[in-house]
Structure formats: structure tokens, C-alpha cells
Design an enzyme around this catalytic site. Structure first.
Site: not given
Ligand SMILES: O=P(O)(O)O[C@@H]1C[C@H](O)[C@@H](CO)O1
Ligand SMILES: Nc1nc2[nH]cnc2c(=O)[nH]1
Length: 286
Positions: A37, A68, A90, A92-93, A120, A223-224, A247, A261
Site C-alpha cells: 500500500s 495500488h 487481497h 478482502y477484495e 504496510a 492483510m496480505s 500505524n 487507511h
Molecule cells: O497491500 P498491503 O498489505 O500493503 O496493504 C495494507 C493492508 C490493506 O490493504 C491496507 C489497509 O490500510 O494496507
Molecule cells: N490488519 C491490518 N492491516 C494493516 N495494514 C496497515 N496497517 C494495518 C493494521 O493495523 N492492521
């Protein structure tokens, strides 16, 4: 009798995507980078670029998440041929784990043998700070506890074995090389090494979930990454995983912070230059 097995991605789809790409660029990289991200700016720094939007490639999924872009960028990074995914997929999409990891098998057919995966993530380890760069030494596939795995379904023997080992998923040599680069670049004070846990998203974690992850020894949550890493290891790629701590996870009921986000993208922007310097330096040594 009707087949009751869930269908996974057909082998032909990987082959058609790879053949299409081979016909549209002369570049033959051995290194692929998946940009997390807000981290896609790395791809802008490549020289001699060939840019291919995902929608042009047969069977390629589309990116739906802000931050993205949805393009493959081929080019030279520090003199080495690379392909960057400017945008990933992802679960979740609405994609299955095997669809999320579709590009990794396509890369394997293109001749890629080293995969750099960035993301991220939220910091769970209280010693971490926003902006830290964490080299992933191991992961927890939380959706895997409920049967979600990119290799679910009939095994494609041409890619790898039915039961691949994951205790060596993250290449120690690459990690040490990356650590050396952070020393050279003066980034050592913001570098961590830790365990990444994938959750399904898209909701961020509750306070109880964050505390549970802490108890489990998780350092960062996202989440990835896990689907791509499992698929890459299945086809014997060398893998470096990098989480940017965008964060801090909320662990206390007294906190007034809210995960969002925008903060994730802001921190990614703040650290983009450092990550680009790191990857440029690293790729030069590979
Ligand atoms: O694709 P990543 O894992 O870098 O992105 C993270 C997971 C979610 O897509 C998003 C949540 O803010 O960031
Ligand atoms: N699940 C999750 N994914 C993230 N991607 C960026 N920050 C976070 C977070 O705090 N939790």
C-alpha cells in the site's frame, strides 16, 4: 459422479498470461517486487521501463484499492532487470488466495527466482514505532487456520510439491544482505526483524484481537503477503519480506486512536524514499 472439488486457477491461465507478457516485452527479469500500500513509487524509479496495465494481461485480476495502481512495470533498478507489481490483490477484495497469488506463478514462468514482497502493517510489538522497517523472519497465516491457502486444490506438480516446507520461507541470506544495506544507508535505527501475521481484513483489528496477536508473539499485522510468499516458496523462489510499520495497533481501551487507511498511505509516502534507497542498494548487490 459430479466433481465436488472447488476449482482453482487452471494451469492454462498462468501460461496464457506469461506468454502474453513475453510477447509484449523483451525484458527477462529474475527479480520481482510486489509493492505494498502506497509503496508503488519504487516502480517509477526504474529505467528503460515497459509498463503493462493489469487489465491488458489475459486472466490477470484487477486492483481495487487506493494506493495500488494496477500495473506491471519492467525495467532496470540499479542496473538489474526487475519487474514491479504496482498494486497487489487481497482476499478482502473478494479474491481467493490462489487468485491473489496468480502473478507469482506467472513470474515463475517468466523466469523470476527472487521475490521481494513489501506491505504496510500495523505494529503490535510495543518497541516498534510508526515508520519502522521490519524484515519479516516468519509469518502466521491466520486464514490458513480455517483452510485458506493459495495451494488449496489439486497440486500443480510443474510448480512444486504437494506439501511444501515453510520453515525456511524467508531467505536468511537475503535478509542479512538487506540488513547490511540499512547499515550503509544509516537506516539501522528504524530497522526491526519480526513476525508478520496475515488477517483477512478489510476491518482493522479489535483491541482484543491485537492483544491476542501480541500474546501469540506477532510483531506486525496486515492483510496480505502470505499468499504470495507461500506460492513463491512452492515454486522455490528466494523471498525477502519487508513490512513498513504504518500505524501502531491499538492495544489499550484508553486509547483514542483509530486505525485508518489515510494514515497508512501517509506513512508509506513518508518512508517511500528510504525504502526505494534500500531496495535499490539491495538489488545492486544481488
Ligand atoms: O497491500 P498491503 O498489505 O500493503 O496493504 C495494507 C493492508 C490493506 O490493504 C491496507 C489497509 O490500510 O494496507
Ligand atoms: N490488519 C491490518 N492491516 C494493516 N495494514 C496497515 N496497517 C494495518 C493494521 O493495523 N492492521
Amino acid at each position: 459422479m459430479a466433481c465436488l472439488m472447488e476449482s482453482s486457477v487452471p494451469l492454462q491461465s498462468y501460461k496464457e498470461a506469461a506468454e502474453w507478457i513475453l510477447a509484449h516485452t523483451d525484458q527477462r527479469p529474475r527479480i520481482a517486487v510486489i509493492c505494498g500500500s502506497g509503496l508503488g513509487t519504487l516502480a517509477e524509479t526504474l529505467e528503460n521501463k515497459t509498463v503493462i496495465p493489469y487489465e491488458d494481461i489475459p486472466h490477470f485480476p484487477s486492483s481495487t484499492v487506493p494506493g495500488h495502481a494496477g500495473r506491471l512495470v519492467f525495467g532496470l533498478l540499479n542496473g538489474k532487470q526487475c519487474v514491479c507489481m504496482q498494486g497487489r490483490f487481497h482476499i478482502y477484495e473478494g479474491y481467493s488466495m490462489s487468485t491473489v497469488a496468480f502473478p507469482v506463478r506467472v513470474f515463475s514462468l517468466l523466469g523470476v527466482d527472487t521475490l521481494i514482497v513489501t506491505n504496510a502493517a500495523g505494529g503490535i510489538n510495543s518497541n516498534y514505532s510508526v515508520g519502522d522497517i521490519m524484515f519479516i523472519k516468519d509469518h502466521i497465516n491466520m486464514p490458513g487456520f480455517c483452510g485458506q491457502n493459495p495451494l488449496r486444490g489439486p497440486n500443480e506438480d510443474g510448480f512444486g510439491v504437494r506439501f511444501p516446507c515453510m520453515s525456511d520461507a524467508y531467505d536468511q541470506h537475503l535478509r542479512h544482505l538487506a540488513m547490511d544495506c540499512t547499515q550503509e544507508l544509516g537506516l539501522q535505527d528504524i530497522v526491526q526483524e519480526g513476525i508478520y501475521c496475515m488477517l483477512g481484513g478489510p476491518s482493522y483489528e479489535t483491541i482484543a484481537e491485537c492483544n491476542m496477536l501480541k500474546l501469540l508473539g506477532v510483531d506486525a499485522v496486515g492483510m496480505s503477503t502470505v499468499p504470495e510468499v507461500i506460492t513463491g516458496r512452492h515454486c522455490r523462489m528466494h523471498i525477502l519480506g519487508i513490512s513498513l510499520i504504518t500505524n501502531m495497533a491499538i492495544l489499550s481501551y484508553n486509547s483514542t486512536a483509530h486505525a485508518n487507511h489515510q494514515e497508512v498511505l501517509q506513512t508509506s509516502q513518508l518512508r517511500a524514499a528510504a525504502l526505494i534507497a534500500l531496495l535499490t542498494n539491495l538489488v545492486g548487490k544481488m
